[in-house]
Design a protein around this motif. Structure first.
Motif, PDB file in Angstrom:
ATOM      1  N   ALA A 100      67.990  48.927  56.920  1.00  0.00           N
ATOM      2  CA  ALA A 100      67.504  50.201  56.404  1.00  0.00           C
ATOM      3  C   ALA A 100      68.522  51.308  56.672  1.00  0.00           C
ATOM      4  O   ALA A 100      69.104  51.397  57.757  1.00  0.00           O
ATOM      5  N   VAL A 101      68.747  52.140  55.682  1.00  0.00           N
ATOM      6  CA  VAL A 101      69.600  53.314  55.843  1.00  0.00           C
ATOM      7  C   VAL A 101      68.824  54.352  56.633  1.00  0.00           C
ATOM      8  O   VAL A 101      67.629  54.572  56.399  1.00  0.00           O
ATOM      9  N   ARG A 102      69.504  55.029  57.558  1.00  0.00           N
ATOM     10  CA  ARG A 102      68.799  55.962  58.440  1.00  0.00           C
ATOM     11  C   ARG A 102      69.649  57.212  58.672  1.00  0.00           C
ATOM     12  O   ARG A 102      70.869  57.206  58.411  1.00  0.00           O
ATOM     13  N   PRO A 103      69.047  58.290  59.149  1.00  0.00           N
ATOM     14  CA  PRO A 103      69.821  59.498  59.443  1.00  0.00           C
ATOM     15  C   PRO A 103      70.953  59.208  60.428  1.00  0.00           C
ATOM     16  O   PRO A 103      70.783  58.452  61.379  1.00  0.00           O
ATOM     17  N   GLY A 104      72.095  59.804  60.172  1.00  0.00           N
ATOM     18  CA  GLY A 104      73.275  59.564  60.996  1.00  0.00           C
ATOM     19  C   GLY A 104      74.213  58.540  60.405  1.00  0.00           C
ATOM     20  O   GLY A 104      75.384  58.457  60.817  1.00  0.00           O
ATOM     21  N   ASP A 105      73.731  57.743  59.437  1.00  0.00           N
ATOM     22  CA  ASP A 105      74.621  56.809  58.743  1.00  0.00           C
ATOM     23  C   ASP A 105      75.561  57.595  57.831  1.00  0.00           C
ATOM     24  O   ASP A 105      75.278  58.736  57.436  1.00  0.00           O
ATOM     25  N   ARG A 106      76.662  56.941  57.476  1.00  0.00           N
ATOM     26  CA  ARG A 106      77.629  57.561  56.575  1.00  0.00           C
ATOM     27  C   ARG A 106      77.817  56.694  55.330  1.00  0.00           C
ATOM     28  O   ARG A 106      77.913  55.464  55.433  1.00  0.00           O
ATOM     29  N   ILE A 107      77.899  57.336  54.175  1.00  0.00           N
ATOM     30  CA  ILE A 107      78.293  56.656  52.946  1.00  0.00           C
ATOM     31  C   ILE A 107      79.805  56.765  52.846  1.00  0.00           C
ATOM     32  O   ILE A 107      80.356  57.873  52.784  1.00  0.00           O
ATOM     33  N   VAL A 108      80.501  55.624  52.841  1.00  0.00           N
ATOM     34  CA  VAL A 108      81.964  55.647  52.827  1.00  0.00           C
ATOM     35  C   VAL A 108      82.545  55.164  51.505  1.00  0.00           C
ATOM     36  O   VAL A 108      83.752  55.279  51.279  1.00  0.00           O
ATOM     37  N   ALA A 109      81.715  54.615  50.627  1.00  0.00           N
ATOM     38  CA  ALA A 109      82.171  54.220  49.293  1.00  0.00           C
ATOM     39  C   ALA A 109      80.962  54.189  48.367  1.00  0.00           C
ATOM     40  O   ALA A 109      79.849  53.872  48.780  1.00  0.00           O
ATOM     41  N   VAL A 110      81.208  54.514  47.108  1.00  0.00           N
ATOM     42  CA  VAL A 110      80.156  54.514  46.084  1.00  0.00           C
ATOM     43  C   VAL A 110      80.683  53.793  44.852  1.00  0.00           C
ATOM     44  O   VAL A 110      81.717  54.189  44.291  1.00  0.00           O
ATOM     45  N   GLY A 111      80.001  52.724  44.449  1.00  0.00           N
ATOM     46  CA  GLY A 111      80.427  51.992  43.263  1.00  0.00           C
ATOM     47  C   GLY A 111      81.850  51.486  43.349  1.00  0.00           C
ATOM     48  O   GLY A 111      82.573  51.457  42.347  1.00  0.00           O
ATOM     49  N   GLY A 112      82.273  51.089  44.550  1.00  0.00           N
ATOM     50  CA  GLY A 112      83.626  50.583  44.735  1.00  0.00           C
ATOM     51  C   GLY A 112      84.686  51.660  44.874  1.00  0.00           C
ATOM     52  O   GLY A 112      85.864  51.355  45.031  1.00  0.00           O
ATOM     53  N   LYS A 113      84.291  52.924  44.840  1.00  0.00           N
ATOM     54  CA  LYS A 113      85.244  54.033  44.933  1.00  0.00           C
ATOM     55  C   LYS A 113      85.207  54.645  46.325  1.00  0.00           C
ATOM     56  O   LYS A 113      84.149  54.877  46.897  1.00  0.00           O
ATOM     57  N   ARG A 114      86.386  54.928  46.854  1.00  0.00           N
ATOM     58  CA  ARG A 114      86.545  55.633  48.118  1.00  0.00           C
ATOM     59  C   ARG A 114      87.357  56.889  47.866  1.00  0.00           C
ATOM     60  O   ARG A 114      88.058  57.005  46.866  1.00  0.00           O
ATOM     61  N   GLY A 115      87.282  57.824  48.794  1.00  0.00           N
ATOM     62  CA  GLY A 115      88.028  59.060  48.620  1.00  0.00           C
ATOM     63  C   GLY A 115      87.399  60.185  49.406  1.00  0.00           C
ATOM     64  O   GLY A 115      86.719  59.964  50.415  1.00  0.00           O
ATOM     65  N   SER A 116      87.610  61.404  48.941  1.00  0.00           N
ATOM     66  CA  SER A 116      87.084  62.576  49.639  1.00  0.00           C
ATOM     67  C   SER A 116      85.575  62.648  49.460  1.00  0.00           C
ATOM     68  O   SER A 116      84.981  61.976  48.604  1.00  0.00           O
ATOM     69  N   ALA A 117      84.945  63.489  50.270  1.00  0.00           N
ATOM     70  CA  ALA A 117      83.498  63.662  50.167  1.00  0.00           C
ATOM     71  C   ALA A 117      83.109  64.129  48.772  1.00  0.00           C
ATOM     72  O   ALA A 117      82.115  63.667  48.196  1.00  0.00           O
ATOM     73  N   ALA A 118      83.901  65.028  48.194  1.00  0.00           N
ATOM     74  CA  ALA A 118      83.600  65.521  46.846  1.00  0.00           C
ATOM     75  C   ALA A 118      83.695  64.392  45.820  1.00  0.00           C
ATOM     76  O   ALA A 118      82.876  64.325  44.890  1.00  0.00           O
ATOM     77  N   GLU A 119      84.659  63.514  45.976  1.00  0.00           N
ATOM     78  CA  GLU A 119      84.806  62.387  45.047  1.00  0.00           C
ATOM     79  C   GLU A 119      83.651  61.401  45.186  1.00  0.00           C
ATOM     80  O   GLU A 119      83.202  60.811  44.200  1.00  0.00           O
ATOM     81  N   LEU A 120      83.156  61.218  46.401  1.00  0.00           N
ATOM     82  CA  LEU A 120      82.011  60.333  46.606  1.00  0.00           C
ATOM     83  C   LEU A 120      80.750  60.907  45.963  1.00  0.00           C
ATOM     84  O   LEU A 120      79.957  60.177  45.366  1.00  0.00           O
ATOM     85  N   VAL A 121      80.557  62.212  46.102  1.00  0.00           N
ATOM     86  CA  VAL A 121      79.401  62.855  45.474  1.00  0.00           C
ATOM     87  C   VAL A 121      79.471  62.687  43.957  1.00  0.00           C
ATOM     88  O   VAL A 121      78.471  62.358  43.298  1.00  0.00           O
ATOM     89  N   LYS A 122      80.656  62.867  43.389  1.00  0.00           N
ATOM     90  CA  LYS A 122      80.836  62.710  41.942  1.00  0.00           C
ATOM     91  C   LYS A 122      80.533  61.278  41.510  1.00  0.00           C
ATOM     92  O   LYS A 122      79.853  61.055  40.504  1.00  0.00           O
ATOM     93  N   ALA A 123      80.995  60.300  42.277  1.00  0.00           N
ATOM     94  CA  ALA A 123      80.767  58.896  41.930  1.00  0.00           C
ATOM     95  C   ALA A 123      79.288  58.533  42.009  1.00  0.00           C
ATOM     96  O   ALA A 123      78.825  57.639  41.291  1.00  0.00           O
TER      97      ALA A 123
END
Length: 399
Positions: free
Chosen positions: A350-373
């Motif tokens: 289960a995902v919980r508070p304090g976890d970090r999203i480090v990639a979205v849909g195979g894409k990594r990068g800056s926080a802004a790029e992750l939000v966009k993905a």
């Protein structure tokens, strides 16, 4: 923090210098020997487009044919050892596979794993685990194989028409020939935007399985007067520092003279410096002011979740830290939405508070790029990171 330290205080919302981001989970994954493979083209859904599977070849490998399941193997193929070299192999499980059953209402993949040598000697086929993207086989088998060969683990989806290729992982001979292997392998050819890993253990007859890489280490790093410590640290969680980048300085100098298993990597968590812990700002102060640093750091526990939503604009169902900098997204709260649906179906992950999203849909990068993905597509894979603990490490029961 002054001129003698490159640590970035996220509470003051300073910009992070963009650095090449490494997947710290892959620091412990095997990357050698993976080029001798069978490249599989995929379409936008991640489904292999090569037809038939038996025609997938490479220049230095035999045809990669859909493996027969145990019940369909001729007797001569079930036991045809060509040497007296014996190995014990445990195929533990896989995280983050794509869903080959992409028609609505057909469920998830029905997964099995085929162990073979690189010369195509088939050694073992696991049971089928139905309707999952994270199959846990936990099967141990004694195999006889040709000495000096690497091992390949092919992962398949059992289908009524034809079996679908989900990816492959290779354990190079040099990584297990002397003392065995315990750890994770990157799954190659897993599909566009898919990150998956396979957990395996290998030992020789009469040996014990080796210990996996250490998840927490304490080391001493000495700064050179006038030189920076050379680390970009995200302390938005308040209790520890997430390493966003390692630049020229004391940390980089330490890594150059240290074995890979003891190096600090992007994605690690600094939890204690010179006796100070539980306070990110205090950790930064010690890194800035002290010359001799006793640093405790933890490796990340990395896992992949697959979510579905009605449309690309539907929120994920997580509230993020307002300070969106660095190369991850810090989760403050899980709310109603696709992530909560995942949590209900996968309580152990289960995902919980304090976890970090480090990639979205195979894409990594800056926080802004992750939000966009995160705003693209109805089907998404999120790579989640948290500090490894005895609880998280025990999810893979035999590692």
């Amino acid at each position: 923090m002054g001129n003698d330290c490159q640590c970035q205080d996220r509470c003051s919302q300073q910009q992070v210098e963009k650095v090449p981001v490494k997947d710290s989970a892959q620091e412990h994954r095997l990357t050698d020997g993976l080029t001798r493979g069978h490249e599989v083209e995929t379409d936008s859904t991640g489904t292999p487009t090569v037809e038939p599977v038996a025609n997938i070849t490479s220049s230095d490998a035999p045809p990669y044919q859909t493996p027969l399941l145990p019940e369909s193997l001729p007797t001569s193929e079930k036991s045809s050892p060509r040497s007296d070299s014996k190995l014990m192999v445990t195929v533990v499980g896989t995280l983050g596979l794509r869903n080959a059953n992409w028609f609505p209402g057909t469920g998830k993949s029905d997964c099995y794993c085929v162990l073979r040598t690189m010369s195509d000697q088939q050694l073992h086929t696991t049971k089928i685990v139905n309707d999952t993207l994270d199959p846990m086989w936990n099967e141990e088998v004694e195999v006889e194989y040709v000495p000096g060969e690497s091992l390949e683990f092919g992962i398949w989806d059992k289908d009524l028409v034809r079996n679908n290729f989900l990816g492959r992982a290779v354990l190079d001979i040099k990584d297990f020939e002397s003392s065995g292997f315990t750890g994770e392998l990157e799954v190659q050819n897993a599909g566009r935007g898919v990150e998956a890993c396979l957990h395996v253990k290998v030992k020789h007859a009469g040996q014990d399985y080796p210990q996996g890489p250490p998840m927490q280490l304490t080391t001493v790093i000495t700064k050179v007067p006038g030189k920076p410590v050379g680390v970009d640290l995200d302390i938005t969680c308040g209790a520890a520092g997430f390493i966003c980048g390692i630049n020229d300085g004391a940390f980089a100098a330490y890594n150059k003279i240290t074995s890979p298993e003891a190096q600090l990597n992007v994605g690690d968590y600094i939890t204690k410096v010179n006796g100070v812990e539980g306070d990110g700002m205090a950790l930064l102060e010690r890194l800035k002011k002290d010359t001799v640093l006793e640093v405790t750091f933890q490796r990340p526990f990395i896992y992949i979740i697959a979510i579905s939503r009605k449309h690309a604009k539907q929120p994920l169902g997580v509230n993020l830290s307002e300070i969106a900098s660095g190369n991850s997204l810090l989760i403050k709260e899980v709310t109603e939405g696709p992530v909560q649906v995942w949590n209900s179906a996968h309580p152990a992950l289960a995902v919980r508070p304090g976890d970090r999203i480090v990639a979205v849909g195979g894409k990594r990068g800056s926080a802004a790029e992750l939000v966009k993905a995160s705003k693209v597509g109805k089907q998404l894979q999120l790579v989640i990171s948290r500090p490894t603990t005895s609880t998280t490490a025990s999810y893979m029961p035999d590692l």
